[in-house]
Design a protein around this motif. Structure first.
Motif, PDB file in Angstrom:
ATOM      1  N   SER A  64       1.172  -1.182  -0.029  1.00 55.96           N
ATOM      2  CA  SER A  64       0.013   0.236   0.010  1.00 55.96           C
ATOM      3  C   SER A  64       1.035   1.125   0.084  1.00 55.96           C
ATOM      4  O   SER A  64       1.986   1.161  -0.061  1.00 55.96           O
ATOM      5  CB  SER A  64      -0.835   0.092   1.448  1.00 55.96           C
ATOM      6  OG  SER A  64      -1.880   1.191   1.086  1.00 55.96           O
TER       7      SER A  64
ATOM      8  N   ARG B 160      -6.160   1.877   1.914  1.00 54.83           N
ATOM      9  CA  ARG B 160      -5.768   1.678   0.525  1.00 54.83           C
ATOM     10  C   ARG B 160      -5.392   0.678   0.036  1.00 54.83           C
ATOM     11  O   ARG B 160      -5.356  -0.079  -1.150  1.00 54.83           O
ATOM     12  CB  ARG B 160      -4.224   2.471   0.270  1.00 54.83           C
ATOM     13  CG  ARG B 160      -4.563   3.045  -1.453  1.00 54.83           C
ATOM     14  CD  ARG B 160      -2.574   3.664  -2.204  1.00 54.83           C
ATOM     15  NE  ARG B 160      -2.711   4.716  -1.765  1.00 54.83           N
ATOM     16  CZ  ARG B 160      -2.710   5.635  -2.409  1.00 54.83           C
ATOM     17  NH1 ARG B 160      -3.824   5.310  -3.226  1.00 54.83           N
ATOM     18  NH2 ARG B 160      -2.836   6.834  -2.159  1.00 54.83           N
ATOM     19  N   GLU B 209      -3.799  10.568   1.243  1.00 51.97           N
ATOM     20  CA  GLU B 209      -4.446  10.492  -0.009  1.00 51.97           C
ATOM     21  C   GLU B 209      -4.207   9.159   0.587  1.00 51.97           C
ATOM     22  O   GLU B 209      -2.704   8.501   0.825  1.00 51.97           O
ATOM     23  CB  GLU B 209      -3.832  10.430  -0.977  1.00 51.97           C
ATOM     24  CG  GLU B 209      -3.644  11.867  -1.540  1.00 51.97           C
ATOM     25  CD  GLU B 209      -3.358  12.122  -2.700  1.00 51.97           C
ATOM     26  OE1 GLU B 209      -3.320  11.044  -4.256  1.00 51.97           O
ATOM     27  OE2 GLU B 209      -2.688  13.066  -3.375  1.00 51.97           O
ATOM     28  N   PRO B 210      -5.048   7.816   0.626  1.00 52.23           N
ATOM     29  CA  PRO B 210      -7.325   8.616   0.256  1.00 52.23           C
ATOM     30  C   PRO B 210      -7.796   9.039   1.187  1.00 52.23           C
ATOM     31  O   PRO B 210      -8.533   8.679   0.809  1.00 52.23           O
ATOM     32  CB  PRO B 210      -7.622   6.861   0.015  1.00 52.23           C
ATOM     33  CG  PRO B 210      -6.563   5.995   1.017  1.00 52.23           C
ATOM     34  CD  PRO B 210      -5.134   6.746   1.086  1.00 52.23           C
TER      35      PRO B 210
END
Lengths: 144, 390
Positions: A64, B160, B209-210
């Motif tokens: 991620s 994410r 982000e996100p």
């Protein structure tokens, strides 16, 4: 590099010293051979204390990432990208670093650690796409 | 069904929450956490119809940012408590504190325990991590050098991972923020009561982000307290008792070691919790789920068994978690919109719902509630309660 200086402890000091020499090492259990990270006295698999360093290539896959846009680190207002990497050498181990490529990461892509020398005492490990194997420290700026 | 030891089943419904108390929520309380704690404790006792002299236990959780029982007790003239607990930890342990108080009461160590959390999370100790010192954990050294230090960043990272694996979208996160704000609009105590739209969510500025601003909970000054006593004693008091049907503790996800960051410790805890209470997900009438960020609710909806793994986003977007949905979630607006009191306001809201006293946001006929702590990211621990109207 937007971060704080790390505060090594008695389990991790030697790991940071090796990183400063641009060596990436994990621990290997003397009793059962299980590799582990971060540095700890005990093997979680067999609960024995004996271990030795095993130098390895810092490589893994992208699990991620975030683009940090809030000034969580005082004095650093520009956005920066932090990537979460699943280490290939150590099952279950996750490591972090800033992303050193001009594009964003992709899910599951293979990445290689790159040693970023902050100053004489401190080196940290950042990450870049594996296809750029010959990457030199500081060659690319983190993604803005 | 998961095996539950007989002694644990004997704990089911033995204790009750007999009162809840709040201070107002704000961005700047103007007072110490000790003052906030005393006010919330006294408010909860008043709600229960008990006097301070009847208190023999105090419990809290904190991260070095608040007044412990050893200060609050003497400040309220309670110098000889028979039981107290000063639990280190944030949102992972909020429900564990009430669970431990219930165990102490069930064991006879104390009869009236007030659990509180007092926090100046906006005006003094910014819980979101902006400008404060780093936590004292050996794991921090492997993250802080990269500017990865704050909860919004950490939960954004896990969010994410979930998006990448299951196709969860910003619109799913936004649907949750919009739904909870609609609930807060019906809650006079809530700090953020102006309804928002999905477009408002999508237009809110990036934090990490996100995550956008509206993915993140408030940072709040305030305190909240609940009174735990025996079920028998609670039946003699002012309010309709709310029984502690189950309390469970669990492990968590280490920053540095985790096989699947999209599954939380709640997945392992949930079967134990439900078996203890003798219920399942379908029996839950209302759920007050730890919502430090939008994502933490979505992953818990999956891990507590309300929808299949990976479908938390579409479940929320379907309207299922709205007040008139299949599973009303965070009926007070949650941390996202009511205020952030580190888990205790979720327990207090569950109590209000089970008493039938939640006003315009009441879930009709609510009998069984689930309330949860942070599902085990960051501090590798979690906890949860199932509460039942007596």
């Amino acid at each position: 590099m937007p971060g704080y200086r790390p505060e090594p402890d008695r389990d991790s000091r030697a790991w940071w010293d090796r990183l400063a020499r641009h060596e990436f090492a994990v621990q290997e259990c003397d009793a059962c051979g299980t590799l582990r990270f971060p540095p700890r006295a005990f093997c979680a698999a067999c609960r024995q204390e004996g271990w030795h360093w095993r130098e390895t290539v810092p490589e893994g896959t992208v699990e991620s990432w975030i683009v940090s846009r809030q000034p969580f680190v005082p004095g650093h207002r520009d956005p920066y990208l932090v990537v979460m990497v699943r280490l290939t050498a150590v099952p279950g181990a996750l490591v972090y670093g800033n992303w050193r490529a001009e594009r964003q990461p992709e899910a599951g892509e293979r990445v290689r650690g790159t040693f970023t020398q902050v100053d004489e005492e401190l080196t940290v490990l950042d990450w870049a796409p594996e296809s750029r194997i010959a990457i030199r420290s500081g060659e690319n700026s983190p993604v803005r | 069904m998961t095996h539950v030891p007989k002694r644990l089943l004997e704990f089911t419904d033995r204790t009750a929450i007999a009162g809840v108390g709040y201070t107002p929520f704000s961005k700047d309380s103007g007072v110490s956490t000790l003052t906030l704690a005393c006010r919330a404790v006294l408010a909860a006792l008043e709600d229960a119809g008990l006097t301070p002299d009847e208190v023999d236990g105090l419990a809290t959780h904190r991260v070095g940012d608040s007044a412990p029982p050893t200060l609050v007790g003497p400040a309220l003239g309670l110098s000889d408590l028979s039981w107290h607990l000063d639990q280190f930890g944030g949102g992972s342990v909020s429900h564990a504190v009430v669970g431990q108080a219930a165990l102490a009461v069930a064991a006879g160590l104390a009869e009236v325990v007030v659990c509180y959390r007092a926090i100046n999370a906006r005006s003094e100790f910014r819980m979101g991590g902006t400008g404060r010192g780093l936590p004292a954990s050996p794991e921090v050294q492997y993250q802080a050098p990269y500017g990865y230090v704050a909860p919004p960043q950490q939960f954004a990272m896990y969010a994410r991972a979930h998006m990448l694996r299951y196709g969860t979208t910003a619109e799913h996160f936004g649907a949750l923020a919009v739904t909870q704000r609609a609930n807060a609009a019906k809650n006079p105590r809530a700090l953020m009561r102006t309804p928002i739209t999905l477009d408002d969510y999508l237009a809110s500025r990036w934090i990490a982000e996100p995550f956008r601003l509206l993915d993140c909970c408030l940072e709040t000054d305030g305190a909240c307290a609940v009174v735990v006593t025996t079920a028998e004693r609670a039946r003699s008091l002012r309010r309709h008792p709310v029984l502690v049907s189950a309390a469970a503790w669990g492990g968590g996800t280490s920053h540095l070691s985790c096989d699947d960051p999209t599954v939380t410790a709640a997945a392992a805890l949930a079967p134990r919790l439900y078996a203890q209470a003798g219920v399942g997900p379908a029996d839950i009438d209302v759920a007050e789920l730890y919502d430090c960020f939008t994502y933490s609710v979505i992953v818990q909806l999956e891990d507590y068994g309300f929808c299949p793994k990976g479908e938390g986003g579409p479940y929320v977007a379907s309207g299922a978690t709205a007040l008139d949905g299949a599973l009303p979630v965070n009926t007070h607006g949650g941390f996202l919109s009511e205020g952030y009191v580190h888990g205790v306001n979720h327990i207090a809201e569950a109590v209000s719902q089970l008493r039938g006293e939640a006003g315009d946001r009441q879930v009709p006929g609510a009998e069984v509630a689930l309330s949860t702590a942070q599902p085990g990211y960051v501090l590798p621990a979690t906890s949860a309660l199932i509460l039942r109207r007596a």
